[in-house]
Design a protein around this motif. Structure first.
Motif, PDB file in Angstrom:
ATOM      1  N   LEU A  14       0.831  -1.207   0.000  1.00  0.00           N
ATOM      2  CA  LEU A  14       0.000   0.000   0.000  1.00  0.00           C
ATOM      3  C   LEU A  14       0.866   1.257   0.000  1.00  0.00           C
ATOM      4  CD1 LEU A  14      -2.865  -1.083   2.392  1.00  0.00           C
ATOM      5  CD2 LEU A  14      -2.845  -1.088  -0.102  1.00  0.00           C
ATOM      6  N   GLN A  15       1.853   1.251  -0.886  1.00  0.00           N
ATOM      7  CA  GLN A  15       2.758   2.382  -1.027  1.00  0.00           C
ATOM      8  C   GLN A  15       2.815   2.833  -2.478  1.00  0.00           C
ATOM      9  OE1 GLN A  15       6.558   1.048   0.359  1.00  0.00           O
ATOM     10  NE2 GLN A  15       5.918   0.966   2.488  1.00  0.00           N
ATOM     11  N   VAL A  16       2.952   4.134  -2.649  1.00  0.00           N
ATOM     12  CA  VAL A  16       3.140   4.709  -3.979  1.00  0.00           C
ATOM     13  C   VAL A  16       4.507   5.365  -3.999  1.00  0.00           C
ATOM     14  CG1 VAL A  16       2.245   6.304  -5.708  1.00  0.00           C
ATOM     15  CG2 VAL A  16       0.678   5.185  -4.132  1.00  0.00           C
ATOM     16  N   ARG A  17       5.276   5.034  -4.999  1.00  0.00           N
ATOM     17  CA  ARG A  17       6.588   5.665  -5.182  1.00  0.00           C
ATOM     18  C   ARG A  17       6.487   6.487  -6.458  1.00  0.00           C
ATOM     19  NH1 ARG A  17      11.996   4.122  -3.602  1.00  0.00           N
ATOM     20  NH2 ARG A  17      10.919   2.542  -2.395  1.00  0.00           N
ATOM     21  N   PHE A  18       6.722   7.785  -6.333  1.00  0.00           N
ATOM     22  CA  PHE A  18       6.640   8.644  -7.513  1.00  0.00           C
ATOM     23  C   PHE A  18       7.690   9.732  -7.451  1.00  0.00           C
ATOM     24  CE2 PHE A  18       3.290   9.902  -4.505  1.00  0.00           C
ATOM     25  CZ  PHE A  18       3.717  11.177  -4.161  1.00  0.00           C
ATOM     26  N   SER A  19       7.972  10.282  -8.604  1.00  0.00           N
ATOM     27  CA  SER A  19       8.955  11.354  -8.689  1.00  0.00           C
ATOM     28  C   SER A  19       8.269  12.709  -8.594  1.00  0.00           C
ATOM     29  CB  SER A  19       9.757  11.231  -9.984  1.00  0.00           C
ATOM     30  OG  SER A  19       8.889  11.176 -11.086  1.00  0.00           O
ATOM     31  N   SER A  20       9.055  13.719  -8.301  1.00  0.00           N
ATOM     32  CA  SER A  20       8.496  15.039  -8.002  1.00  0.00           C
ATOM     33  C   SER A  20       7.966  15.776  -9.219  1.00  0.00           C
ATOM     34  CB  SER A  20       9.553  15.896  -7.311  1.00  0.00           C
ATOM     35  OG  SER A  20      10.663  16.073  -8.173  1.00  0.00           O
ATOM     36  N   GLY A  21       8.215  15.285 -10.412  1.00  0.00           N
ATOM     37  CA  GLY A  21       7.752  15.974 -11.611  1.00  0.00           C
ATOM     38  C   GLY A  21       6.321  15.665 -12.008  1.00  0.00           C
ATOM     39  N   LEU A  22       5.634  14.832 -11.255  1.00  0.00           N
ATOM     40  CA  LEU A  22       4.256  14.451 -11.588  1.00  0.00           C
ATOM     41  C   LEU A  22       3.240  15.450 -11.052  1.00  0.00           C
ATOM     42  CD1 LEU A  22       4.390  10.644 -10.799  1.00  0.00           C
ATOM     43  CD2 LEU A  22       4.254  11.686 -13.043  1.00  0.00           C
ATOM     44  N   LEU A  23       2.094  15.449 -11.668  1.00  0.00           N
ATOM     45  CA  LEU A  23       0.935  16.172 -11.144  1.00  0.00           C
ATOM     46  C   LEU A  23       0.084  15.173 -10.375  1.00  0.00           C
ATOM     47  CD1 LEU A  23      -0.077  18.213 -14.315  1.00  0.00           C
ATOM     48  CD2 LEU A  23       1.357  18.959 -12.405  1.00  0.00           C
ATOM     49  N   GLY A  41      -4.146  17.468  -2.541  1.00  0.00           N
ATOM     50  CA  GLY A  41      -4.927  18.701  -2.519  1.00  0.00           C
ATOM     51  C   GLY A  41      -6.155  18.596  -3.408  1.00  0.00           C
ATOM     52  N   SER A  42      -6.924  19.662  -3.463  1.00  0.00           N
ATOM     53  CA  SER A  42      -8.154  19.649  -4.253  1.00  0.00           C
ATOM     54  C   SER A  42      -7.908  19.925  -5.727  1.00  0.00           C
ATOM     55  CB  SER A  42      -9.145  20.678  -3.699  1.00  0.00           C
ATOM     56  OG  SER A  42      -8.573  21.969  -3.757  1.00  0.00           O
ATOM     57  N   ALA A  43      -6.782  20.538  -6.078  1.00  0.00           N
ATOM     58  CA  ALA A  43      -6.456  20.838  -7.474  1.00  0.00           C
ATOM     59  C   ALA A  43      -5.534  19.750  -8.006  1.00  0.00           C
ATOM     60  CB  ALA A  43      -5.794  22.201  -7.583  1.00  0.00           C
ATOM     61  N   THR A  44      -6.026  18.958  -8.927  1.00  0.00           N
ATOM     62  CA  THR A  44      -5.237  17.835  -9.447  1.00  0.00           C
ATOM     63  C   THR A  44      -4.161  18.278 -10.426  1.00  0.00           C
ATOM     64  OG1 THR A  44      -6.879  17.413 -11.164  1.00  0.00           O
ATOM     65  CG2 THR A  44      -7.092  16.176  -9.112  1.00  0.00           C
ATOM     66  N   ASN A  45      -4.156  19.550 -10.810  1.00  0.00           N
ATOM     67  CA  ASN A  45      -3.112  20.033 -11.718  1.00  0.00           C
ATOM     68  C   ASN A  45      -1.921  20.627 -10.960  1.00  0.00           C
ATOM     69  OD1 ASN A  45      -4.502  22.252 -10.818  1.00  0.00           O
ATOM     70  ND2 ASN A  45      -4.528  23.304 -12.782  1.00  0.00           N
ATOM     71  N   VAL A  46      -1.859  20.401  -9.660  1.00  0.00           N
ATOM     72  CA  VAL A  46      -0.738  20.835  -8.821  1.00  0.00           C
ATOM     73  C   VAL A  46       0.304  19.731  -8.803  1.00  0.00           C
ATOM     74  CG1 VAL A  46      -0.066  21.374  -6.441  1.00  0.00           C
ATOM     75  CG2 VAL A  46      -2.172  22.303  -7.398  1.00  0.00           C
ATOM     76  N   GLY A  47       1.573  20.124  -8.858  1.00  0.00           N
ATOM     77  CA  GLY A  47       2.655  19.145  -8.812  1.00  0.00           C
ATOM     78  C   GLY A  47       2.802  18.531  -7.435  1.00  0.00           C
ATOM     79  N   VAL A  48       3.148  17.257  -7.406  1.00  0.00           N
ATOM     80  CA  VAL A  48       3.281  16.572  -6.121  1.00  0.00           C
ATOM     81  C   VAL A  48       4.456  17.105  -5.324  1.00  0.00           C
ATOM     82  CG1 VAL A  48       2.134  14.474  -6.898  1.00  0.00           C
ATOM     83  CG2 VAL A  48       4.586  14.650  -7.130  1.00  0.00           C
ATOM     84  N   GLY A  49       5.535  17.492  -6.003  1.00  0.00           N
ATOM     85  CA  GLY A  49       6.704  18.018  -5.298  1.00  0.00           C
ATOM     86  C   GLY A  49       6.398  19.306  -4.565  1.00  0.00           C
ATOM     87  N   GLY A  50       5.755  20.236  -5.229  1.00  0.00           N
ATOM     88  CA  GLY A  50       5.409  21.512  -4.607  1.00  0.00           C
ATOM     89  C   GLY A  50       4.409  21.354  -3.485  1.00  0.00           C
ATOM     90  N   TYR A  51       3.429  20.487  -3.681  1.00  0.00           N
ATOM     91  CA  TYR A  51       2.419  20.238  -2.645  1.00  0.00           C
ATOM     92  C   TYR A  51       3.075  19.702  -1.371  1.00  0.00           C
ATOM     93  CZ  TYR A  51      -1.484  17.989  -0.229  1.00  0.00           C
ATOM     94  OH  TYR A  51      -2.388  17.578   0.708  1.00  0.00           O
ATOM     95  N   LEU A  52       3.947  18.726  -1.531  1.00  0.00           N
ATOM     96  CA  LEU A  52       4.576  18.117  -0.361  1.00  0.00           C
ATOM     97  C   LEU A  52       5.609  19.032   0.283  1.00  0.00           C
ATOM     98  CD1 LEU A  52       4.867  14.473  -1.674  1.00  0.00           C
ATOM     99  CD2 LEU A  52       3.263  15.360   0.027  1.00  0.00           C
ATOM    100  N   LEU A  53       6.295  19.864  -0.503  1.00  0.00           N
ATOM    101  CA  LEU A  53       7.232  20.832   0.073  1.00  0.00           C
ATOM    102  C   LEU A  53       6.498  21.882   0.899  1.00  0.00           C
ATOM    103  CD1 LEU A  53       9.816  21.407  -2.775  1.00  0.00           C
ATOM    104  CD2 LEU A  53      10.230  20.389  -0.535  1.00  0.00           C
ATOM    105  N   GLY A  54       5.254  22.152   0.534  1.00  0.00           N
ATOM    106  CA  GLY A  54       4.435  23.091   1.297  1.00  0.00           C
ATOM    107  C   GLY A  54       3.684  22.415   2.418  1.00  0.00           C
ATOM    108  N   VAL A  55       4.128  21.305   2.890  1.00  0.00           N
ATOM    109  CA  VAL A  55       3.610  20.476   3.971  1.00  0.00           C
ATOM    110  C   VAL A  55       2.453  19.597   3.505  1.00  0.00           C
ATOM    111  CG1 VAL A  55       2.697  20.398   6.311  1.00  0.00           C
ATOM    112  CG2 VAL A  55       4.354  22.132   5.718  1.00  0.00           C
TER     113      VAL A  55
END
Length: 75
Positions: A14-23, A41-55
């Motif tokens: 039950l783990q997902v491994r992904f790179s920071s360049g994905l949305l 988040g609620s906006a699926t067009n947000v990058g995963v890297g930025g979302y996670l860097l912002g907590v």
């Protein structure tokens, strides 16, 4: 640049491994949010890297139950 767009979903761990360049929409195409809890988040067009860097505060108010997005990062 391809190394920034990788995703793997291990249904047994039950783990997902992904790179920071994905949305988030890229992740949700692989991991069905109707079957699995994905802290995003609620906006699926947000990058995963930025979302996670912002907590990673999720919009549905489940932070008390599942934590912030960054709390769920394994490595």
């Amino acid at each position: 640049m391809r190394s920034l767009h990788k995703i793997e979903f291990d249904r047994y761990k039950l783990q997902v491994r992904f790179s920071s360049g994905l949305l988030w929409k890229d992740v949700l195409e692989v991991v069905d949010p109707k079957k699995y809890t994905v802290i995003h988040g609620s906006a699926t067009n947000v990058g995963v890297g930025g979302y996670l860097l912002g907590v990673g505060v999720n919009p549905i108010g489940t932070t008390h139950r599942h934590g912030y997005g960054a709390d769920n990062v394994l490595e």
